[in-house]
Design a protein around this motif. Sequence first.
Motif, short mmCIF file in Angstrom:
data_model
loop_
_atom_site.label_atom_id
_atom_site.label_comp_id
_atom_site.label_asym_id
_atom_site.label_seq_id
_atom_site.Cartn_x
_atom_site.Cartn_y
_atom_site.Cartn_z
N CYS A 112 9.92 17.30 15.48
CA CYS A 112 8.58 16.78 15.26
C CYS A 112 7.96 17.39 14.01
O CYS A 112 7.88 18.61 13.89
N CYS B 108 4.63 19.43 15.41
CA CYS B 108 4.71 20.65 16.24
C CYS B 108 6.02 21.39 16.05
O CYS B 108 6.21 22.46 16.63
N ARG C 124 4.34 9.84 17.69
CA ARG C 124 4.07 10.42 16.38
C ARG C 124 4.76 9.60 15.31
O ARG C 124 5.89 9.15 15.50
N GLU D 119 4.35 17.27 23.18
CA GLU D 119 2.95 16.92 22.94
C GLU D 119 2.50 15.72 23.78
O GLU D 119 1.32 15.37 23.77
N CYS E 111 6.91 12.30 20.98
CA CYS E 111 7.06 13.76 21.07
C CYS E 111 6.81 14.18 22.51
O CYS E 111 5.69 14.06 23.00
#
Length: 198
Positions: A138, A141, A115, A111, A108
Amino acid sequence: MYDALTGRFTFACPTRGETRVTLSSFRHLERLPGAAHPAVFRVLFECGCGAEHDGLVTHDDLDWAPLGLDDGLFFNVMTATLDSVAAEFGDTAARRIEAGEWPWSFFCYPEERPRPVFPSSFFLLAPGDGSLGLAVKCPACQRTSVNLVSHHHIDLPWHNDPEVGVVEHVFAEDMAPTVEEFRAELYSARFDARRTGL
Ligand SMILES: [Zn+2]
Ligand SMILES: [Zn+2]
């Protein structure tokens, strides 16, 4: 729909009648509004006949069947044999996930961290130079990242590329380009390597 023996999804082909393709042959995935139990995805896929067709996949087929949790058989991708029943494999899958291993992952970019993910969060795939551009929404998020990954990263659950290419760009939240636009963007993009160890 998903065949654990071959690791392929079966769809209708107007030329061949029926065709079997891997997950990495998918080009666009879109969750259909309405149907929630099970959720259904419309998929655009690249067919062996050379054309692209639309097909429908249920959420279970997309995310769980490749893990062998669907029809009582488990396709061992390491040995290319059928070697367990779903109940046993369900335990194994649960243990691996508890141990921090994930069947699929991505990096990601907003971020700045890897993930875990399931195929239902993939929405655009475009083949490049032996690898695949993959756009993922994602699950944590809700923002979009584009990774450059191997076919195995997509097609073999539990196989995660140790490093993936990441487009250093935060995409607009409503990013919904066509497959063509995505391909064009992908080929002009700069990728930076990121480690995916979760
Ligand atoms: Zn076809
Ligand atoms: Zn994220």
